[in-house]
Design a protein around this motif. Sequence first.
Motif, PDB file in Angstrom:
ATOM      1  N   GLU A   1       0.866  -1.226   0.464  1.00 52.51           N
ATOM      2  CA  GLU A   1      -0.043   0.059   0.088  1.00 52.51           C
ATOM      3  C   GLU A   1       0.646   1.399   0.138  1.00 52.51           C
ATOM      4  O   GLU A   1       1.124   2.440   0.298  1.00 52.51           O
ATOM      5  CB  GLU A   1      -0.856   0.140   0.760  1.00 52.51           C
ATOM      6  CG  GLU A   1      -1.943  -1.385   1.512  1.00 52.51           C
ATOM      7  CD  GLU A   1      -1.688  -2.223   1.883  1.00 52.51           C
ATOM      8  OE1 GLU A   1      -2.036  -3.255   1.751  1.00 52.51           O
ATOM      9  OE2 GLU A   1      -0.246  -2.555   2.120  1.00 52.51           O
TER      10      GLU A   1
ATOM     11  N   ARG B   1       2.040   2.504  -6.581  1.00 55.30           N
ATOM     12  CA  ARG B   1       1.767   1.878  -4.871  1.00 55.30           C
ATOM     13  C   ARG B   1       3.368   0.803  -5.523  1.00 55.30           C
ATOM     14  O   ARG B   1       3.235   0.063  -6.692  1.00 55.30           O
ATOM     15  CB  ARG B   1       0.732   1.219  -4.938  1.00 55.30           C
ATOM     16  CG  ARG B   1      -0.767   2.198  -5.025  1.00 55.30           C
ATOM     17  CD  ARG B   1      -1.303   1.644  -4.135  1.00 55.30           C
ATOM     18  NE  ARG B   1      -2.690   2.722  -3.408  1.00 55.30           N
ATOM     19  CZ  ARG B   1      -2.912   3.533  -2.750  1.00 55.30           C
ATOM     20  NH1 ARG B   1      -1.472   3.197  -1.648  1.00 55.30           N
ATOM     21  NH2 ARG B   1      -4.087   4.103  -2.713  1.00 55.30           N
TER      22      ARG B   1
ATOM     23  N   ARG C   1       3.271  -1.753  -4.696  1.00 58.42           N
ATOM     24  CA  ARG C   1       2.082  -2.980  -5.281  1.00 58.42           C
ATOM     25  C   ARG C   1       2.691  -3.737  -6.762  1.00 58.42           C
ATOM     26  O   ARG C   1       3.393  -4.841  -6.774  1.00 58.42           O
ATOM     27  CB  ARG C   1       0.906  -3.447  -5.050  1.00 58.42           C
ATOM     28  CG  ARG C   1       0.588  -4.529  -4.975  1.00 58.42           C
ATOM     29  CD  ARG C   1      -1.184  -4.340  -5.497  1.00 58.42           C
ATOM     30  NE  ARG C   1      -2.067  -3.880  -3.664  1.00 58.42           N
ATOM     31  CZ  ARG C   1      -1.977  -3.154  -3.475  1.00 58.42           C
ATOM     32  NH1 ARG C   1      -2.064  -1.936  -3.831  1.00 58.42           N
ATOM     33  NH2 ARG C   1      -2.657  -3.431  -2.435  1.00 58.42           N
TER      34      ARG C   1
ATOM     35  N   LEU D   1       1.829   4.660   7.344  1.00 58.38           N
ATOM     36  CA  LEU D   1       0.151   4.398   6.942  1.00 58.38           C
ATOM     37  C   LEU D   1      -0.249   5.222   6.829  1.00 58.38           C
ATOM     38  O   LEU D   1      -1.715   5.661   6.935  1.00 58.38           O
ATOM     39  CB  LEU D   1      -0.281   2.907   6.873  1.00 58.38           C
ATOM     40  CG  LEU D   1       0.225   1.722   6.421  1.00 58.38           C
ATOM     41  CD1 LEU D   1      -0.519   0.469   7.058  1.00 58.38           C
ATOM     42  CD2 LEU D   1       0.496   2.288   5.076  1.00 58.38           C
TER      43      LEU D   1
ATOM     44  N   TYR E   1      -7.164   5.243  -0.014  1.00 57.58           N
ATOM     45  CA  TYR E   1      -6.923   3.966   1.092  1.00 57.58           C
ATOM     46  C   TYR E   1      -7.904   3.204   0.195  1.00 57.58           C
ATOM     47  O   TYR E   1      -8.461   2.148   0.365  1.00 57.58           O
ATOM     48  CB  TYR E   1      -7.213   4.173   2.053  1.00 57.58           C
ATOM     49  CG  TYR E   1      -5.958   4.710   2.358  1.00 57.58           C
ATOM     50  CD1 TYR E   1      -4.355   3.299   2.501  1.00 57.58           C
ATOM     51  CD2 TYR E   1      -5.869   5.287   3.701  1.00 57.58           C
ATOM     52  CE1 TYR E   1      -3.969   3.963   3.057  1.00 57.58           C
ATOM     53  CE2 TYR E   1      -3.814   5.533   4.893  1.00 57.58           C
ATOM     54  CZ  TYR E   1      -3.294   4.555   3.811  1.00 57.58           C
ATOM     55  OH  TYR E   1      -1.530   5.354   4.933  1.00 57.58           O
TER      56      TYR E   1
ATOM     57  N   GLN F   1      -7.658  -0.721  -0.939  1.00 51.60           N
ATOM     58  CA  GLN F   1      -7.329  -0.675  -0.303  1.00 51.60           C
ATOM     59  C   GLN F   1      -7.747  -1.433   0.445  1.00 51.60           C
ATOM     60  O   GLN F   1      -7.677  -0.914   1.430  1.00 51.60           O
ATOM     61  CB  GLN F   1      -5.985  -0.295   0.433  1.00 51.60           C
ATOM     62  CG  GLN F   1      -5.296   1.003  -0.516  1.00 51.60           C
ATOM     63  CD  GLN F   1      -4.501  -0.173  -1.578  1.00 51.60           C
ATOM     64  OE1 GLN F   1      -3.518  -0.220  -2.133  1.00 51.60           O
ATOM     65  NE2 GLN F   1      -5.039   0.443  -3.094  1.00 51.60           N
TER      66      GLN F   1
ATOM     67  N   MET G   1      -6.895  -1.772   4.745  1.00 56.34           N
ATOM     68  CA  MET G   1      -6.632  -0.407   5.189  1.00 56.34           C
ATOM     69  C   MET G   1      -8.230   0.385   5.614  1.00 56.34           C
ATOM     70  O   MET G   1      -8.717  -0.129   4.587  1.00 56.34           O
ATOM     71  CB  MET G   1      -5.990   0.711   4.384  1.00 56.34           C
ATOM     72  CG  MET G   1      -4.580   0.723   3.993  1.00 56.34           C
ATOM     73  SD  MET G   1      -3.458   0.416   5.028  1.00 56.34           S
ATOM     74  CE  MET G   1      -3.322  -0.649   5.418  1.00 56.34           C
TER      75      MET G   1
ATOM     76  N   ARG H   1       0.255  -7.572  10.478  1.00 54.95           N
ATOM     77  CA  ARG H   1       0.550  -6.410   9.702  1.00 54.95           C
ATOM     78  C   ARG H   1       1.814  -5.584   9.533  1.00 54.95           C
ATOM     79  O   ARG H   1       2.281  -5.370   8.794  1.00 54.95           O
ATOM     80  CB  ARG H   1      -0.482  -5.203   9.855  1.00 54.95           C
ATOM     81  CG  ARG H   1      -0.550  -3.615   9.673  1.00 54.95           C
ATOM     82  CD  ARG H   1      -0.103  -3.905   8.357  1.00 54.95           C
ATOM     83  NE  ARG H   1      -0.885  -4.301   6.819  1.00 54.95           N
ATOM     84  CZ  ARG H   1      -0.673  -4.223   5.464  1.00 54.95           C
ATOM     85  NH1 ARG H   1       0.391  -3.509   4.911  1.00 54.95           N
ATOM     86  NH2 ARG H   1      -1.402  -4.401   5.289  1.00 54.95           N
TER      87      ARG H   1
ATOM     88  N   GLN I   1       1.665  -8.863   6.700  1.00 56.34           N
ATOM     89  CA  GLN I   1       2.135  -8.625   5.359  1.00 56.34           C
ATOM     90  C   GLN I   1       3.494  -8.877   4.326  1.00 56.34           C
ATOM     91  O   GLN I   1       3.380  -8.936   3.214  1.00 56.34           O
ATOM     92  CB  GLN I   1       3.138  -6.954   6.246  1.00 56.34           C
ATOM     93  CG  GLN I   1       3.359  -5.749   4.732  1.00 56.34           C
ATOM     94  CD  GLN I   1       3.463  -4.066   5.661  1.00 56.34           C
ATOM     95  OE1 GLN I   1       3.435  -3.015   5.217  1.00 56.34           O
ATOM     96  NE2 GLN I   1       4.552  -4.651   6.428  1.00 56.34           N
TER      97      GLN I   1
ATOM     98  N   GLU J   1      -4.060 -12.015  -2.707  1.00 53.62           N
ATOM     99  CA  GLU J   1      -3.335 -10.934  -2.309  1.00 53.62           C
ATOM    100  C   GLU J   1      -4.005 -11.081  -0.620  1.00 53.62           C
ATOM    101  O   GLU J   1      -3.179 -10.878   0.008  1.00 53.62           O
ATOM    102  CB  GLU J   1      -3.930  -9.212  -2.125  1.00 53.62           C
ATOM    103  CG  GLU J   1      -2.849  -8.282  -1.617  1.00 53.62           C
ATOM    104  CD  GLU J   1      -2.845  -6.913  -2.067  1.00 53.62           C
ATOM    105  OE1 GLU J   1      -3.192  -6.358  -0.401  1.00 53.62           O
ATOM    106  OE2 GLU J   1      -2.977  -7.069  -3.562  1.00 53.62           O
TER     107      GLU J   1
END
Length: 364
Positions: free
Chosen positions: A128, A141, A143, A164, A285, A288, A291, A335, A340, A353
């Motif tokens: 993210e 991002r 990603r 974040l 966000y 996401q 998030m 996270r 993560q 994901e």
Amino acid sequence: MAKYTVAVAGATGYAGGEALRILAAHPDFDITCVAGHSSVGESMAKHMPHIPQLANLVVEDTAPEVLNGHDVIILALPHGASGKLASQLDPNAVVVDLGADHRLEEQAAWDEFYGGDFYEHWTYGMPELITGKAADGSYTRQRAALPGTKRIAGPGCNVTATTLALQPGIAEGLVESQDIVADLVVGYSGAGKNLKRTNLLAAEALQSALPYSVGGKHRHIPEILQNFAHAAGKSAAEASEFTLGFTPILAPMSRGILATVSARMTDKAKTLSDEEIRAVWSKAYEGQDFMVLLPEGTLPATGNIIGSNAAHLQVVTDRKAGRIYAFAAIDNLNRGTAGQAVQSLNIALGLPEDAGLTKIGVAP
């Protein structure tokens, strides 16, 4: 489809243990090797009784010949250890480093905060993370860098919460780059699985809060500044444009981080209403899935994210002080570390994901 085989080094520590807990329930992975140092020859039933399906595994030595031959290798080792080991690992395996050795892009930052050998920067595992803007104004991002990569650097837990919380304001030019302040309440597992002065006995810790690594010395600071630079569309070499006052505080809880991050409002921010500022976080966000921007007036609490890969977020303004306050609550082991990492691993391997992960916390 056959499952990917996984070896986990540092398997008896907190980060390695959380990786094992998540991977043990993941539909696409099979844990076939656990490695350690002081616990070689011992059963995982002794170290991880909460993961009964791993009880028959025996801890092996953390050596390349033990780890190689697996599709995925997770390194949950102290800084310096994974860097030395990485060059001896199978280049075809996907290696995820949960430590610090491959996070920083600039050697000067490593030399100042860590010292010792500087290792190659790996693909950063924060999907993210905002890395700039596309021509149409949408965010780019981190990603996008993860599919197909063979080497992933897992972010620091304090870094994750701080980044974040504030990155939407940085990306949209709503906060000044100077005088950013982050105060973090951190669970004791964030200090690692060993007895030291910052990881006290229960009799000393249960009724007390304790700041640590103060005065600009915490090793996560350069990584946070690196992320702030990327969120602003800049290179890591420009991270010095940002300043951060950073104070982590150990609190009597086993897991969780609550980050309160504030920064001076820019002139642009001062022209916006509170609702318009909140809309910036909402847009940042949108889509996401892990998030969670909480409803207006609801502040994040660590008790709501334990065991999940979610980040609970909020933003408020203090017009008299001329500052924006951004909040993030995360589970430092999920996270902030292993969750993560598994999310990034899923993307690298082309899996869904969210496979093996949840944004549902355990409460109370």
